[in-house]
Write a protein that holds these residues in place. Structure first.
Motif, PDB file in Angstrom:
ATOM      1  N   ASN A  24       0.825  -1.210   0.000  1.00 48.41           N
ATOM      2  CA  ASN A  24       0.000   0.000   0.000  1.00 48.41           C
ATOM      3  C   ASN A  24       0.858   1.258   0.000  1.00 48.41           C
ATOM      4  N   ASN A  56     -10.904  -5.088  -1.120  1.00 49.48           N
ATOM      5  CA  ASN A  56     -10.611  -5.137   0.322  1.00 49.48           C
ATOM      6  C   ASN A  56      -9.126  -4.994   0.643  1.00 49.48           C
ATOM      7  N   GLU A  78      -7.513  -2.499  -0.309  1.00 53.89           N
ATOM      8  CA  GLU A  78      -7.403  -1.035  -0.193  1.00 53.89           C
ATOM      9  C   GLU A  78      -6.122  -0.515  -0.860  1.00 53.89           C
ATOM     10  N   ASN A  79      -5.749  -1.165  -1.988  1.00 55.55           N
ATOM     11  CA  ASN A  79      -4.572  -0.688  -2.713  1.00 55.55           C
ATOM     12  C   ASN A  79      -4.787  -0.661  -4.225  1.00 55.55           C
ATOM     13  N   ARG A  99     -11.009   4.034  -8.280  1.00 52.29           N
ATOM     14  CA  ARG A  99      -9.882   3.972  -7.337  1.00 52.29           C
ATOM     15  C   ARG A  99      -8.561   3.766  -8.080  1.00 52.29           C
TER      16      ARG A  99
END
Length: 281
Positions: free
Chosen positions: A28, A52, A54-55, A99
């Motif tokens: 990350n 999940n 988050e990267n 994202r």
């Protein structure tokens, strides 16, 4: 000596993917971007992320910073359990793309079936629609058992291209892999080198590695390749990234394959994450 070029695997929907990928879990921020960019520069073309993790943003940034054109990379992400409802799944796929700053994902998978919630068919219908819209090139699943996949096929008439499952020498998933082969579904291995357990120090694998002047990691990854599975090892250091790719210049014998496969145990799941009961949100 064998050709060191990374071999390719053809999925049942016509997409061709590399025989090894790069896992990005826990990579990350800026450090993650650097590690992923290094992996691309070294030669990885299949990148594995998830909502999940988050990267997705770090993966997208690494892609933009690399010298490799986007169309030469295959990027995979995954739908989390809390967004299996159809409309939520559609929006989550869109959010995944925002994202990452990407126009499409090459692969998108349902992360876990979450059978207690029992919305995985709805989630699958959302992936089918997202593929029709051009947001995804190929759709698959993770951690699905044959009973779950059978239901997807029965209710939607669309078969997953890939099932990504926990697979390593202490949990060789032979029965599930054979079923995948019969169905024309490609097996992908998460945590292919185990997760903090003793498999890398296993004496039988160490002895095989010495014979080839390879590391135990390289021998295990070669075992995955010859088992017909696509491993997606994670490594933050350039040395380990390079070593994990350097597995296409040797071949294990049938006997050596059997020795490694024979290390499996019924309780091999590292954290007992049984898809029949495990819920991931």
């Amino acid at each position: 000596m064998m050709d060191k070029t990374i071999s390719k695997v053809l999925l049942n929907d016509g997409l061709e993917v590399p025989a090894i990928g790069f896992g990005t879990y826990q990579l990350n921020g800026a450090d993650g971007v650097n590690a992923i960019k290094n992996a691309i520069d070294i030669g990885y073309r299949l990148l594995d992320t998830a909502f999940n993790y988050e990267n997705e943003g770090a993966v997208g940034e690494a892609v933009r910073q690399s010298s490799i054109p986007r169309e030469e990379l295959l990027i995979c992400s995954k739908l989390p359990g809390r967004h299996h409802a159809y409309q939520e799944a559609i929006q989550t796929i869109q959010e995944s793309l925002y994202r990452g700053g990407l126009e499409y994902y090459d692969l998108y998978l349902i992360h876990w079936p979450n059978p207690r919630v029992n919305l995985y068919v709805e989630a699958w219908q959302a992936l089918i629609e997202a593929k029709k819209q051009g947001l995804i090139r190929s759709i698959g699943v993770c951690n699905f058992l044959p009973e779950h996949i059978d239901r997807l096929i029965k209710e939607t008439d669309v078969k997953p291209s890939i099932n990504q499952i926990e697979l390593y020498p202490y949990f060789n998933q032979e029965e599930q892999r054979l079923w995948h082969t019969e169905q024309g579904i490609v097996t992908e291995s998460w945590s292919p080198l185990g997760r903090g357990n003793s498999v890398l120090e296993n004496k039988k694998i160490v002895d095989i590695a010495k014979a080839y002047r390879k590391s135990t990691s390289q021998v295990i990854l070669r075992w995955h390749i010859q088992s017909g599975a696509i491993p997606i090892p994670k490594a933050s250091s350039q040395k380990h990234q390079r070593d994990n790719l350097d597995i296409f210049d040797f071949q294990l014998t049938e006997e050596e394959m059997s020795v490694i496969s024979g290390l499996t145990t019924e309780t091999g799941r590292t954290y007992n994450q049984d898809p029949r009961t495990h819920e991931e949100f």
